[in-house]
Design an enzyme around this catalytic site. Structure first.
Site, PDB file in Angstrom:
ATOM      1  CG  HIS A 198      41.611  34.885  38.683  1.00 53.31           C
ATOM      2  ND1 HIS A 198      41.421  35.004  40.035  1.00 53.31           N
ATOM      3  CD2 HIS A 198      41.528  36.136  38.181  1.00 53.31           C
ATOM      4  CE1 HIS A 198      41.238  36.276  40.342  1.00 53.31           C
ATOM      5  NE2 HIS A 198      41.300  36.981  39.242  1.00 53.31           N
ATOM      6  CE1 TYR A 209      38.195  36.190  38.638  1.00 49.54           C
ATOM      7  CE2 TYR A 209      38.515  35.132  36.506  1.00 49.54           C
ATOM      8  CZ  TYR A 209      38.460  36.271  37.288  1.00 49.54           C
ATOM      9  OH  TYR A 209      38.642  37.492  36.718  1.00 49.54           O
ATOM     10  CD  GLU A 244      39.568  43.171  32.694  1.00 49.41           C
ATOM     11  OE1 GLU A 244      40.693  43.478  33.148  1.00 49.41           O
ATOM     12  OE2 GLU A 244      38.854  42.293  33.194  1.00 49.41           O
ATOM     13  CG  ASN A 269      38.961  44.573  45.006  1.00 48.62           C
ATOM     14  OD1 ASN A 269      38.236  44.968  45.924  1.00 48.62           O
ATOM     15  ND2 ASN A 269      38.516  43.784  44.035  1.00 48.62           N
ATOM     16  NE  ARG A 326      44.877  40.928  32.055  1.00 48.55           N
ATOM     17  CZ  ARG A 326      43.836  41.759  32.196  1.00 48.55           C
ATOM     18  NH1 ARG A 326      43.588  42.657  31.264  1.00 48.55           N
ATOM     19  NH2 ARG A 326      43.050  41.683  33.246  1.00 48.55           N
ATOM     20  CG  ASP A 328      41.474  35.842  34.180  1.00 53.83           C
ATOM     21  OD1 ASP A 328      42.502  35.211  34.452  1.00 53.83           O
ATOM     22  OD2 ASP A 328      41.144  36.906  34.743  1.00 53.83           O
ATOM     23  CG  ASP A 350      39.202  45.621  41.142  1.00 51.40           C
ATOM     24  OD1 ASP A 350      38.608  44.916  40.308  1.00 51.40           O
ATOM     25  OD2 ASP A 350      40.418  45.553  41.337  1.00 51.40           O
ATOM     26  CG  HIS A 367      43.372  44.655  35.898  1.00 51.14           C
ATOM     27  ND1 HIS A 367      43.630  44.857  37.228  1.00 51.14           N
ATOM     28  CD2 HIS A 367      42.285  43.849  35.842  1.00 51.14           C
ATOM     29  CE1 HIS A 367      42.738  44.193  37.951  1.00 51.14           C
ATOM     30  NE2 HIS A 367      41.917  43.568  37.139  1.00 51.14           N
ATOM     31  CD  GLU A 412      43.305  38.054  32.417  1.00 50.88           C
ATOM     32  OE1 GLU A 412      42.415  38.211  31.556  1.00 50.88           O
ATOM     33  OE2 GLU A 412      43.284  38.613  33.523  1.00 50.88           O
ATOM     34  CD  GLU A 428      44.012  40.388  36.849  1.00 49.76           C
ATOM     35  OE1 GLU A 428      43.488  40.478  35.736  1.00 49.76           O
ATOM     36  OE2 GLU A 428      43.414  39.977  37.856  1.00 49.76           O
ATOM     37  NE  ARG A 488      36.957  37.428  32.146  1.00 51.59           N
ATOM     38  CZ  ARG A 488      37.238  37.549  33.449  1.00 51.59           C
ATOM     39  NH1 ARG A 488      38.445  37.964  33.825  1.00 51.59           N
ATOM     40  NH2 ARG A 488      36.344  37.300  34.363  1.00 51.59           N
ATOM     41  CG  HIS A 511      34.516  40.541  32.241  1.00 54.66           C
ATOM     42  ND1 HIS A 511      34.975  40.187  33.472  1.00 54.66           N
ATOM     43  CD2 HIS A 511      35.548  41.163  31.621  1.00 54.66           C
ATOM     44  CE1 HIS A 511      36.219  40.580  33.608  1.00 54.66           C
ATOM     45  NE2 HIS A 511      36.593  41.179  32.497  1.00 54.66           N
ATOM     46  CD1 TRP A 515      38.844  33.144  44.295  1.00 53.57           C
ATOM     47  CD2 TRP A 515      39.637  35.181  43.797  1.00 53.57           C
ATOM     48  NE1 TRP A 515      37.882  33.815  43.605  1.00 53.57           N
ATOM     49  CE2 TRP A 515      38.325  35.056  43.273  1.00 53.57           C
ATOM     50  CE3 TRP A 515      40.339  36.373  43.595  1.00 53.57           C
ATOM     51  CZ2 TRP A 515      37.697  36.089  42.565  1.00 53.57           C
ATOM     52  CZ3 TRP A 515      39.724  37.396  42.899  1.00 53.57           C
ATOM     53  CH2 TRP A 515      38.420  37.247  42.387  1.00 53.57           C
TER      54      TRP A 515
HETATM   55  O1  KDG Z   1      40.547  42.813  42.211  1.00 53.41           O
HETATM   56  C1  KDG Z   1      40.667  41.629  41.499  1.00 53.41           C
HETATM   57  C2  KDG Z   1      39.938  41.730  40.153  1.00 53.41           C
HETATM   58  O2  KDG Z   1      40.280  42.902  39.493  1.00 53.41           O
HETATM   59  C3  KDG Z   1      40.301  40.553  39.296  1.00 53.41           C
HETATM   60  O3  KDG Z   1      39.869  39.377  39.908  1.00 53.41           O
HETATM   61  C4  KDG Z   1      39.660  40.676  37.926  1.00 53.41           C
HETATM   62  O4  KDG Z   1      41.066  38.960  37.032  1.00 53.41           O
HETATM   63  C5  KDG Z   1      40.383  39.951  36.863  1.00 53.41           C
HETATM   64  C6  KDG Z   1      40.257  40.481  35.510  1.00 53.41           C
HETATM   65  O5  KDG Z   1      40.899  39.934  34.625  1.00 53.41           O
HETATM   66  O6  KDG Z   1      39.532  41.442  35.323  1.00 53.41           O
HETATM   67 MG    MG Z   2      42.364  38.643  35.303  1.00 51.59          MG
END
Ligand code: KDG
Ligand code: MG
Length: 402
Positions: free
Chosen positions: A212, A159, A339, A37, A283, A210, A316, A312, A236, A262, A147, A122, A402
């Site tokens: 992130h 996020y 997921e 991605n 993951r 998550d 994407d 994961h 996560e 991930e 999630r 999600h 991010w």
């Molecule tokens: O490309 C980045 C995404 O796949 C990511 O931000 C998604 O954190 C993510 C998740 O747990 O699906």
């Molecule tokens: Mg994630």
């Protein structure tokens, strides 16, 4: 059997996907996902300019030797671009083997260890009420694991909170959008979300969250502790895991199960986390971690240390990746959860696939290979468009994760 050709195709049916097609002298072809991605074209070049010339003429059944050739033979090992390119080739070879032997790939990995693959969806919303409504929708669709992400008061964007709920897609065309972050506001808000979800939906539904990669180890420890009464399935990516040892601090303070990985691309990103039992779920996934050949070794190591998998599966990752993950998930013993973010109708049309969802589980289907195809003429109607994931700054302007 010999590999005669391979081509890399890029399309954008709502978002960018890179797909590898490997041809053989027996008319069988295999597909691999090569989508990274926001950095898609780097993998295209790596495949076209460096790997494919060395692939032609090889026997696709020798997937282990081909994997080692591209991993050890590069001198410059690992990294997301390298490992995604190797993964795409590896996936395509397993797809070819399944088709040539007229059997689903899971039969080459030990056969089915379970009937279906438990998945999580999600749910997200601008506030607790909206997230709670979304969780309710997933439950009514039959999901057993959800999630939950929510907007944080005082922050314009958070996020995991999407504009289009069912088809969550954080990458945007143009230059990277900028988000704003406050750890203090976030840490105060998240426990309220899960308190409210448990009150409304009871104890049975599995809830996940998550972070992130936004906390330090001691902040993650505080969050994990404050979420204990709501018994999450997992928390996560609480901390970026470049410093694997940092998870010792998180682990000693909380019994909330931890999931990570991930963004990992090789076992060397996770060996301390696994062997010291610092996490509960790994993951890493097929497409960004060197394919089935590497991931089955990661899972085998994880099994020895009570770590389960949780691949994961965001949008994407193309349907080729999803199918490959399902064949893997259904075969290994230490599978945890998968997921599952549904792709758009356009994406599903470009990648017709045999897998299907029912009552909280995904089923890979019984088609030889992975059971996914690629409609090249439809894909050609959706040309590549440069897109980036957002970047993140703290409230004072400092660049952050991010
Ligand atoms: O490309 C980045 C995404 O796949 C990511 O931000 C998604 O954190 C993510 C998740 O747990 O699906
Ligand atoms: Mg994630």
């Amino acid at each position: 059997m010999k590999i005669t050709d391979a081509k890399v195709m890029v399309c954008s049916p709502g978002r960018n996907f890179v797909t590898l097609k490997v041809y053989t002298d027996q008319g069988i072809y295999g597909l691999g996902d090569a989508t990274l991605n926001g950095r898609e074209l780097a993998v295209v070049s790596y495949l076209q300019d460096h790997l494919i010339p060395c692939l032609i003429g090889r026997d696709p059944f020798q997937s282990e030797d081909i994997w080692q050739y591209f991993y050890r033979g590069a001198y410059w090992r690992r990294g997301p671009v390298t490992m995604t390119a190797i993964a795409a080739i590896d996936m395509a070879l397993w797809d070819i083997k399944g088709k040539a032997l007229n059997t689903p790939v899971y039969n080459l990995l030990g056969g089915k260890s379970r009937d279906g693959v438990l998945v999580y969806g999600h749910a997200n919303g601008r506030d607790i009420e909206e997230t709670s409504e979304e969780v309710g929708k997933y439950i009514s669709l039959g999901y057993r694991a959800v999630r939950a992400q929510t907007g944080v008061p005082g922050l314009q964007s958070t996020y995991g909170v999407a504009k289009d709920k069912m088809f969550y897609e954080p990458a945007e065309k143009g230059l990277p959008p900028e988000n704003l972050w406050s750890t203090g506001k976030y840490l105060l808000h998240v426990p309220k979300l899960f308190e409210s979800l448990r009150l409304k939906f009871g104890d049975e539904i599995h809830l996940l969250h998550d972070v992130h990669h936004r906390l330090t180890p001691i902040e993650a420890a505080r969050l994990g502790k404050s979420l204990e009464p709501y018994h999450l399935f997992w928390l996560e990516d609480a901390v970026t895991a470049e410093l694997q040892e940092g998870f010792r601090i998180v682990r000693q303070h909380t019994t909330t199960p931890l999931a990570l990985g991930e963004v990992f691309n090789s076992i060397w990103d996770a060996h301390i986390l696994i062997t010291e039992q610092l996490i509960d779920y790994i993951r890493m996934t097929i497409v960004h971690s060197g394919g089935i050949t590497h991931l089955k070794k990661v899972a085998a190591l994880a099994e020895l240390y009570h770590v389960r998998t949780g691949c994961h599966g965001a949008t994407d990752l193309s349907p080729v990746s999803m199918a490959a993950a399902l064949h893997f998930d259904i075969a290994i013993n230490n599978f945890g959860i998968q997921e599952y973010m549904v792709h758009t109708r356009e994406t599903d049309a470009v990648f017709p696939h045999a897998y299907s969802f029912k009552e909280g589980f995904l089923y890979p289907g019984d088609v030889p290979g992975f059971g996914v195809d690629y409609d090249e003429s439809l894909a050609a109607k959706f040309p590549y468009q440069r897109a980036y994931l957002p970047v993140n700054r703290k409230e004072d302007g400092t660049m952050f994760n991010w």
